[in-house]
Design a protein around this motif. Structure first.
Motif, PDB file in Angstrom:
ATOM      1  N   LEU A  21      -5.768 -12.549  -5.141  1.00  0.00           N
ATOM      2  CA  LEU A  21      -4.274 -12.745  -5.308  1.00  0.00           C
ATOM      3  C   LEU A  21      -4.219 -12.743  -4.378  1.00  0.00           C
ATOM      4  O   LEU A  21      -3.098 -13.129  -3.237  1.00  0.00           O
ATOM      5  N   GLN A  22      -4.323 -11.113  -3.546  1.00  0.00           N
ATOM      6  CA  GLN A  22      -3.209 -10.558  -2.246  1.00  0.00           C
ATOM      7  C   GLN A  22      -4.219 -10.985  -1.205  1.00  0.00           C
ATOM      8  O   GLN A  22      -3.658 -11.253  -0.221  1.00  0.00           O
ATOM      9  N   ALA A  23      -5.994 -11.199  -1.355  1.00  0.00           N
ATOM     10  CA  ALA A  23      -5.681 -12.004  -0.026  1.00  0.00           C
ATOM     11  C   ALA A  23      -5.075 -13.690  -0.059  1.00  0.00           C
ATOM     12  O   ALA A  23      -5.016 -13.971   1.405  1.00  0.00           O
ATOM     13  N   ARG A  24      -5.233 -14.066  -0.872  1.00  0.00           N
ATOM     14  CA  ARG A  24      -4.107 -15.526  -0.609  1.00  0.00           C
ATOM     15  C   ARG A  24      -3.114 -15.704  -0.275  1.00  0.00           C
ATOM     16  O   ARG A  24      -2.965 -16.301   0.337  1.00  0.00           O
ATOM     17  N   PHE A  25      -2.523 -14.126  -1.182  1.00  0.00           N
ATOM     18  CA  PHE A  25      -1.383 -14.096  -0.459  1.00  0.00           C
ATOM     19  C   PHE A  25      -1.121 -14.164   0.789  1.00  0.00           C
ATOM     20  O   PHE A  25      -0.332 -14.511   1.803  1.00  0.00           O
ATOM     21  N   ALA A  52       2.050 -18.877 -11.456  1.00  0.00           N
ATOM     22  CA  ALA A  52       2.942 -19.395 -11.026  1.00  0.00           C
ATOM     23  C   ALA A  52       3.807 -18.443  -9.822  1.00  0.00           C
ATOM     24  O   ALA A  52       4.436 -19.064  -9.302  1.00  0.00           O
ATOM     25  N   LEU A  53       2.971 -17.579 -10.105  1.00  0.00           N
ATOM     26  CA  LEU A  53       4.101 -16.658  -8.706  1.00  0.00           C
ATOM     27  C   LEU A  53       2.981 -16.876  -7.066  1.00  0.00           C
ATOM     28  O   LEU A  53       3.913 -17.535  -6.356  1.00  0.00           O
ATOM     29  N   LEU A  54       2.137 -17.542  -7.168  1.00  0.00           N
ATOM     30  CA  LEU A  54       1.702 -18.223  -5.552  1.00  0.00           C
ATOM     31  C   LEU A  54       2.009 -18.969  -5.848  1.00  0.00           C
ATOM     32  O   LEU A  54       3.185 -19.501  -5.133  1.00  0.00           O
ATOM     33  N   LYS A  55       2.634 -20.235  -6.715  1.00  0.00           N
ATOM     34  CA  LYS A  55       3.361 -22.028  -6.395  1.00  0.00           C
ATOM     35  C   LYS A  55       4.547 -21.104  -5.982  1.00  0.00           C
ATOM     36  O   LYS A  55       5.247 -21.554  -5.315  1.00  0.00           O
ATOM     37  N   LEU A 227      10.187  -4.359  -3.901  1.00  0.00           N
ATOM     38  CA  LEU A 227       9.789  -2.839  -4.293  1.00  0.00           C
ATOM     39  C   LEU A 227       8.450  -2.637  -3.062  1.00  0.00           C
ATOM     40  O   LEU A 227       8.228  -1.550  -2.555  1.00  0.00           O
ATOM     41  N   GLY A 228       7.362  -3.877  -3.159  1.00  0.00           N
ATOM     42  CA  GLY A 228       6.256  -3.678  -2.255  1.00  0.00           C
ATOM     43  C   GLY A 228       7.550  -3.794  -1.118  1.00  0.00           C
ATOM     44  O   GLY A 228       6.902  -3.438   0.573  1.00  0.00           O
ATOM     45  N   ALA A 229       8.391  -4.125  -0.416  1.00  0.00           N
ATOM     46  CA  ALA A 229       8.643  -4.631   0.694  1.00  0.00           C
ATOM     47  C   ALA A 229       8.844  -3.492   0.958  1.00  0.00           C
ATOM     48  O   ALA A 229       9.576  -2.822   1.871  1.00  0.00           O
ATOM     49  N   ILE A 230       9.467  -2.246   0.148  1.00  0.00           N
ATOM     50  CA  ILE A 230      10.465  -1.119   0.252  1.00  0.00           C
ATOM     51  C   ILE A 230       9.567   0.400   0.843  1.00  0.00           C
ATOM     52  O   ILE A 230       9.414   0.343   1.975  1.00  0.00           O
ATOM     53  N   ALA A 231       8.185   0.188   0.241  1.00  0.00           N
ATOM     54  CA  ALA A 231       7.047   0.347   0.696  1.00  0.00           C
ATOM     55  C   ALA A 231       7.214   2.243   0.990  1.00  0.00           C
ATOM     56  O   ALA A 231       6.487   2.302   1.974  1.00  0.00           O
ATOM     57  N   ARG A 232       7.698   2.943   0.139  1.00  0.00           N
ATOM     58  CA  ARG A 232       8.273   4.561  -0.053  1.00  0.00           C
ATOM     59  C   ARG A 232       7.082   4.486  -1.005  1.00  0.00           C
ATOM     60  O   ARG A 232       6.546   4.081  -1.801  1.00  0.00           O
ATOM     61  N   PRO A 233       6.476   6.220  -0.972  1.00  0.00           N
ATOM     62  CA  PRO A 233       5.658   6.312  -2.058  1.00  0.00           C
ATOM     63  C   PRO A 233       6.606   5.994  -3.725  1.00  0.00           C
ATOM     64  O   PRO A 233       6.180   6.003  -4.214  1.00  0.00           O
ATOM     65  N   SER A 234       8.050   6.327  -3.316  1.00  0.00           N
ATOM     66  CA  SER A 234       9.106   6.585  -3.856  1.00  0.00           C
ATOM     67  C   SER A 234       8.366   5.027  -5.212  1.00  0.00           C
ATOM     68  O   SER A 234       8.890   5.112  -6.839  1.00  0.00           O
ATOM     69  N   CYS A 235       8.235   4.096  -4.584  1.00  0.00           N
ATOM     70  CA  CYS A 235       7.786   2.927  -5.473  1.00  0.00           C
ATOM     71  C   CYS A 235       6.923   2.704  -6.395  1.00  0.00           C
ATOM     72  O   CYS A 235       6.814   1.577  -7.069  1.00  0.00           O
ATOM     73  N   LEU A 236       6.564   3.378  -6.557  1.00  0.00           N
ATOM     74  CA  LEU A 236       4.671   3.321  -6.548  1.00  0.00           C
ATOM     75  C   LEU A 236       4.490   3.661  -8.568  1.00  0.00           C
ATOM     76  O   LEU A 236       3.632   2.980  -8.444  1.00  0.00           O
ATOM     77  N   ALA A 237       5.218   5.055  -8.124  1.00  0.00           N
ATOM     78  CA  ALA A 237       5.345   4.649  -9.890  1.00  0.00           C
ATOM     79  C   ALA A 237       5.439   3.378 -11.047  1.00  0.00           C
ATOM     80  O   ALA A 237       4.447   3.352 -12.106  1.00  0.00           O
ATOM     81  N   ALA A 238       6.759   3.484 -10.516  1.00  0.00           N
ATOM     82  CA  ALA A 238       7.070   1.332 -11.030  1.00  0.00           C
ATOM     83  C   ALA A 238       5.791   0.473 -10.628  1.00  0.00           C
ATOM     84  O   ALA A 238       5.427  -0.250 -12.122  1.00  0.00           O
ATOM     85  N   VAL A 256       0.841  -7.427  -5.576  1.00  0.00           N
ATOM     86  CA  VAL A 256       0.539  -7.881  -4.622  1.00  0.00           C
ATOM     87  C   VAL A 256       1.923  -7.347  -3.445  1.00  0.00           C
ATOM     88  O   VAL A 256       1.363  -7.121  -2.574  1.00  0.00           O
ATOM     89  N   ALA A 257       2.322  -6.436  -4.863  1.00  0.00           N
ATOM     90  CA  ALA A 257       3.898  -5.354  -3.847  1.00  0.00           C
ATOM     91  C   ALA A 257       3.035  -4.522  -3.491  1.00  0.00           C
ATOM     92  O   ALA A 257       3.446  -3.712  -2.325  1.00  0.00           O
ATOM     93  N   LEU A 258       1.276  -3.784  -4.146  1.00  0.00           N
ATOM     94  CA  LEU A 258       0.883  -2.872  -3.982  1.00  0.00           C
ATOM     95  C   LEU A 258       0.416  -3.301  -3.025  1.00  0.00           C
ATOM     96  O   LEU A 258      -0.147  -1.874  -2.282  1.00  0.00           O
TER      97      LEU A 258
END
Length: 280
Positions: A21-25, A52-55, A227-238, A256-258
């Motif tokens: 899915l990441q490659a498709r995005f 649904a996410l992709l669409k 959270l993926g767009a913010i892209a800080r280490p504090s986002c990873l756990a969630a 996709v966010a990761l």
């Protein structure tokens, strides 16, 4: 200059369900950046997918391209009640984003759709198109985020007044949207805006909303993408915590966010317009 063969190669990745899915995005956002009839045709083909996410993101990208040649496929998605509500909602929003008044009557028909997110989206899209007609010549893409939004920004600049209006549920939804900060649709867009701001101060609330199973999946997915767009280490756990979430749209959004995090944190940037990042 990108050739038709190169566009086709990118499009083949997008429509191939065997691809990650990441490659498709990445293929999708590359096509969005390229634009033109070929890109629109490939993006349109992917609406037969079962994600649904992709669409949802297909419709978003078609709206952001602001090309009237995408109107027929978006109209079909909006009309198709077999599509997931979040996909139909995004098709309505995309029709408003394109800015062509020819879709006004269609959108008015769906302002009373039984799916509340679809109805509210079409109400916003109608108001946006009416606003554009009342303000001819004004730019439809403004500000630092390079996005076409459901409503123009508010003229008010006093933070206290903006906060009060944002929380005032008696205001029409269009006026609250003009604040760019109720309903699941509104909370969904709050998550989107926080992702655009790309500031770490938003991480705790986004993570808390993502972790709330009673919240609409449409809202939780947007929090994951933010959270993926913010892209800080504090986002990873969630994001890691919900990468196997029971809701498909949520777990796919986390994956996709990761991938977004890796792209933002690494030496190479994903093929999409760069967003400004406020200082830490």
């Amino acid at each position: 200059m990108v050739t038709e063969q190169e566009v086709e190669a990118i499009g083949q990745v997008l429509v191939d369900p065997k691809q990650p899915l990441q490659a498709r995005f990445r293929a999708l956002f590359t096509l969005r950046g390229l634009g033109g009839p070929g890109a629109i045709a490939w993006i349109s083909r992917a609406f037969d997918d079962d994600s649904a996410l992709l669409k949802h993101e297909l419709a978003y990208c078609l709206g952001q391209m602001q090309d009237s040649r995408a109107i027929p496929v978006l109209t079909g998605v909006l009309r198709d009640t077999r599509q997931e509500p979040m996909v139909r909602h995004e098709a309505g929003e995309a029709l408003g984003a394109i800015g062509n008044p020819q879709v006004l009557e269609l959108l008015r028909q769906y302002c009373s759709d039984p799916v509340v997110e679809v109805a509210e989206t079409c109400q916003l899209a109608v108001r946006r198109l009416e606003w554009l007609q009342q303000h001819p010549g004004q730019p439809t893409v403004a500000g630092p985020y390079l996005s076409v939004d459901p409503a123009p920004p508010a003229e008010e600049r006093d933070m206290g007044q903006l906060r009060e209006a944002l929380l005032d549920e008696t205001l029409p939804l269009f006026d609250r949207y003009r604040l760019r900060c109720g309903s699941a649709l509104f909370r969904h867009e709050v998550g989107y805006v926080l992702g655009q701001l790309q500031h770490e101060a938003a991480v705790p609330q986004l993570a808390a909303t993502l972790a709330r199973p009673a919240e609409s999946p449409m809202v939780r997915h947007e929090c994951a993408e933010a959270l993926g767009a913010i892209a800080r280490p504090s986002c990873l756990a969630a994001l890691h915590a919900h990468a196997a979430d029971p809701e498909r749209v949520v777990r796919e959004s986390c994956l996709v966010a990761l991938d977004m995090y890796e792209q933002e944190s690494g030496p190479f940037q994903q093929d999409r317009p760069e967003q400004p990042r406020p200082p830490p």
